[in-house]
Design a protein around this motif. Structure first.
Motif, PDB file in Angstrom:
ATOM      1  N   GLY A 114       0.823  -1.215   0.000  1.00 26.38           N
ATOM      2  CA  GLY A 114       0.000   0.000   0.000  1.00 26.38           C
ATOM      3  C   GLY A 114       0.852   1.257   0.000  1.00 26.38           C
ATOM      4  O   GLY A 114       0.551   2.227  -0.699  1.00 26.38           O
ATOM      5  N   CYS A 115       1.927   1.243   0.777  1.00 21.55           N
ATOM      6  CA  CYS A 115       2.837   2.401   0.815  1.00 21.55           C
ATOM      7  C   CYS A 115       3.510   2.592  -0.539  1.00 21.55           C
ATOM      8  O   CYS A 115       3.594   3.711  -1.058  1.00 21.55           O
ATOM      9  N   ARG A 116       3.994   1.503  -1.108  1.00 21.51           N
ATOM     10  CA  ARG A 116       4.663   1.573  -2.404  1.00 21.51           C
ATOM     11  C   ARG A 116       3.711   2.097  -3.474  1.00 21.51           C
ATOM     12  O   ARG A 116       4.100   2.894  -4.319  1.00 21.51           O
ATOM     13  N   THR A 140      18.014  11.482  -0.653  1.00 19.73           N
ATOM     14  CA  THR A 140      16.845  10.902   0.014  1.00 19.73           C
ATOM     15  C   THR A 140      15.871  10.326  -1.000  1.00 19.73           C
ATOM     16  O   THR A 140      15.385   9.202  -0.849  1.00 19.73           O
ATOM     17  N   VAL A 141      15.593  11.088  -2.063  1.00 18.77           N
ATOM     18  CA  VAL A 141      14.675  10.615  -3.095  1.00 18.77           C
ATOM     19  C   VAL A 141      15.231   9.367  -3.785  1.00 18.77           C
ATOM     20  O   VAL A 141      14.494   8.406  -4.032  1.00 18.77           O
ATOM     21  N   GLU A 146      14.855   3.530  -4.546  1.00 15.85           N
ATOM     22  CA  GLU A 146      15.468   2.206  -4.478  1.00 15.85           C
ATOM     23  C   GLU A 146      14.739   1.286  -3.511  1.00 15.85           C
ATOM     24  O   GLU A 146      14.448   0.141  -3.837  1.00 15.85           O
ATOM     25  N   TYR A 147      14.434   1.771  -2.318  1.00 14.99           N
ATOM     26  CA  TYR A 147      13.737   0.937  -1.332  1.00 14.99           C
ATOM     27  C   TYR A 147      12.368   0.492  -1.839  1.00 14.99           C
ATOM     28  O   TYR A 147      11.980  -0.659  -1.673  1.00 14.99           O
ATOM     29  N   TYR A 159      16.565   7.967 -14.255  1.00 16.30           N
ATOM     30  CA  TYR A 159      16.313   8.982 -13.235  1.00 16.30           C
ATOM     31  C   TYR A 159      17.147   8.722 -11.982  1.00 16.30           C
ATOM     32  O   TYR A 159      17.696   9.650 -11.396  1.00 16.30           O
ATOM     33  N   LEU A 160      17.236   7.480 -11.586  1.00 20.37           N
ATOM     34  CA  LEU A 160      18.005   7.138 -10.402  1.00 20.37           C
ATOM     35  C   LEU A 160      19.475   7.495 -10.604  1.00 20.37           C
ATOM     36  O   LEU A 160      20.115   8.058  -9.709  1.00 20.37           O
ATOM     37  N   ALA A 161      20.009   7.211 -11.775  1.00 25.13           N
ATOM     38  CA  ALA A 161      21.399   7.573 -12.080  1.00 25.13           C
ATOM     39  C   ALA A 161      21.573   9.095 -12.049  1.00 25.13           C
ATOM     40  O   ALA A 161      22.585   9.596 -11.546  1.00 25.13           O
TER      41      ALA A 161
END
Length: 177
Positions: A114-116, A140-141, A146-147, A159-161
């Protein structure tokens, strides 16, 4: 700052009194905590108002956490003070870190799922905050993404990179000032 109509709508969608809070009571006080954080102008304004121990406790999540994540995502979509944004992002990070515990919450849906789900809906806004905010925001983002394993495709990896690169560049720049 003021509480946006979007945040108010998200708060009204939930029967907070029927949900268990991390403090062991009903979660009917959680909206007040979120509103206090959103409207705080100084750290002193937040004294006594925290989501720690209510929405999350050292990465442990509770029955009220998924709807609270929905409210946090709605708040992040609006105009927030730097202080409020940092507190909400930090809460989201702890929730994301604890969301791997796919414990059951009503009707067979996991709390972490639900959080995801709520975070995935705001993936674009999270990336925008990371790419336009401070190096700490970017880090943080990136950790939240990732989590929660947000995006789930090659675009998300790009985007992560970019977020990780932003952290390196801004941190390096900060050391030379």
């Amino acid at each position: 700052m003021v509480v946006s109509q979007l945040v108010r709508a998200e708060l009204r969608r939930v029967d907070w009194a029927s949900l268990e809070c991390g403090c062991g009571e009903s979660a009917e006080h959680v909206p007040l905590l979120i509103e206090a954080i959103i409207t705080a102008e100084t750290p002193q304004d937040m004294i006594g108002y925290t989501l720690d121990g209510h929405v999350e406790e050292s990465t442990i999540i509770f029955e009220c956490t998924p709807p609270a994540v929905g409210v946090i995502m709605a708040a992040l979509a609006g105009d927030l003070s730097t202080l409020a944004r940092e507190v909400l992002l930090q809460t989201l990070l702890f929730v994301a870190a604890g969301s791997g515990d796919y414990g059951q919450a009503g009707e067979g849906t996991g709390l972490g799922h639900g959080c995801r789900h709520h975070a995935q809906e705001g993936f674009g806004r999270l990336v925008q905050i990371g790419l336009t905010g401070s190096a700490q925001d970017a880090e943080t983002v990136a950790d939240i993404c990732e989590y929660f394993e947000l995006g789930g495709d090659k675009t998300a990896a790009v985007y992560l990179a970019q977020l990780r690169q932003r952290v390196r560049v801004k941190t390096k720049r900060g050391r030379h000032v």
